[in-house]
Scaffold this motif. Structure first.
Motif, mmCIF file in Angstrom:
data_model
loop_
_atom_site.group_PDB
_atom_site.id
_atom_site.type_symbol
_atom_site.label_atom_id
_atom_site.label_comp_id
_atom_site.label_asym_id
_atom_site.label_seq_id
_atom_site.Cartn_x
_atom_site.Cartn_y
_atom_site.Cartn_z
ATOM 1 N N GLN A 47 -9.713 60.771 83.737
ATOM 2 C CA GLN A 47 -8.773 59.893 83.054
ATOM 3 C C GLN A 47 -7.494 59.885 83.882
ATOM 4 O O GLN A 47 -6.752 60.871 83.901
ATOM 5 C CB GLN A 47 -8.492 60.408 81.633
ATOM 6 N N ILE A 48 -7.266 58.789 84.594
ATOM 7 C CA ILE A 48 -6.136 58.712 85.520
ATOM 8 C C ILE A 48 -4.796 59.010 84.828
ATOM 9 O O ILE A 48 -3.993 59.772 85.379
ATOM 10 C CB ILE A 48 -6.114 57.341 86.235
ATOM 11 N N PRO A 49 -4.509 58.465 83.656
ATOM 12 C CA PRO A 49 -3.221 58.817 83.029
ATOM 13 C C PRO A 49 -3.066 60.317 82.779
ATOM 14 O O PRO A 49 -1.977 60.859 82.944
ATOM 15 C CB PRO A 49 -3.244 58.042 81.702
ATOM 16 N N GLU A 50 -4.133 60.994 82.412
ATOM 17 C CA GLU A 50 -4.049 62.444 82.197
ATOM 18 C C GLU A 50 -3.810 63.185 83.501
ATOM 19 O O GLU A 50 -3.059 64.163 83.552
ATOM 20 C CB GLU A 50 -5.319 62.954 81.532
ATOM 21 N N ILE A 52 -2.288 61.970 86.168
ATOM 22 C CA ILE A 52 -0.902 61.708 86.567
ATOM 23 C C ILE A 52 0.057 62.535 85.724
ATOM 24 O O ILE A 52 1.008 63.125 86.248
ATOM 25 C CB ILE A 52 -0.594 60.204 86.455
ATOM 26 N N ARG A 53 -0.183 62.612 84.437
ATOM 27 C CA ARG A 53 0.676 63.399 83.548
ATOM 28 C C ARG A 53 0.636 64.881 83.941
ATOM 29 O O ARG A 53 1.669 65.551 83.995
ATOM 30 C CB ARG A 53 0.232 63.214 82.102
#
Length: 96
Positions: A47-50, A52-53
């Motif tokens: 999951q790219i947003p995870e 990055i976060r």
């Protein structure tokens, strides 16, 4: 006091800059899988947003830690380097 504050601020800045160079390779090393043969493909669904976060959160945390350590080192250095202030001359007592 002013000299010590300058040492603290400079130490915090230098600590954050050093952390900016040290933390990303450390994150890459920490999150890389181990024990795989050379050239083996890793199949992963992420999951790219995870991701990055996770990366930005740990980078900012590392910079904060670097700034705190640098500020503490600057405080110690500022206290050690601080020159004592000039003593005020005693007023002369005129007789008469």
């Amino acid at each position: 006091m002013k000299t010590t504050l300058l040492f603290v601020l400079a130490g915090a800045f230098i600590g954050a800059v050093i952390a900016s160079f040290v933390v990303p390779p450390a994150l890459a090393w920490y999150t890389s899988p181990g024990g795989l043969p050379k050239g083996a493909a890793i199949q992963a669904v992420v999951q790219i947003p995870e991701v990055i976060r996770y990366a930005t959160t740990n980078l900012i945390r590392g910079q904060l830690i670097g700034a705190v350590v640098g500020g503490a080192a600057g405080l110690v250095l500022g206290v050690l380097v601080r020159r004592p202030g000039k003593a005020a001359p005693e007023p002369s007592r005129a007789i008469g």
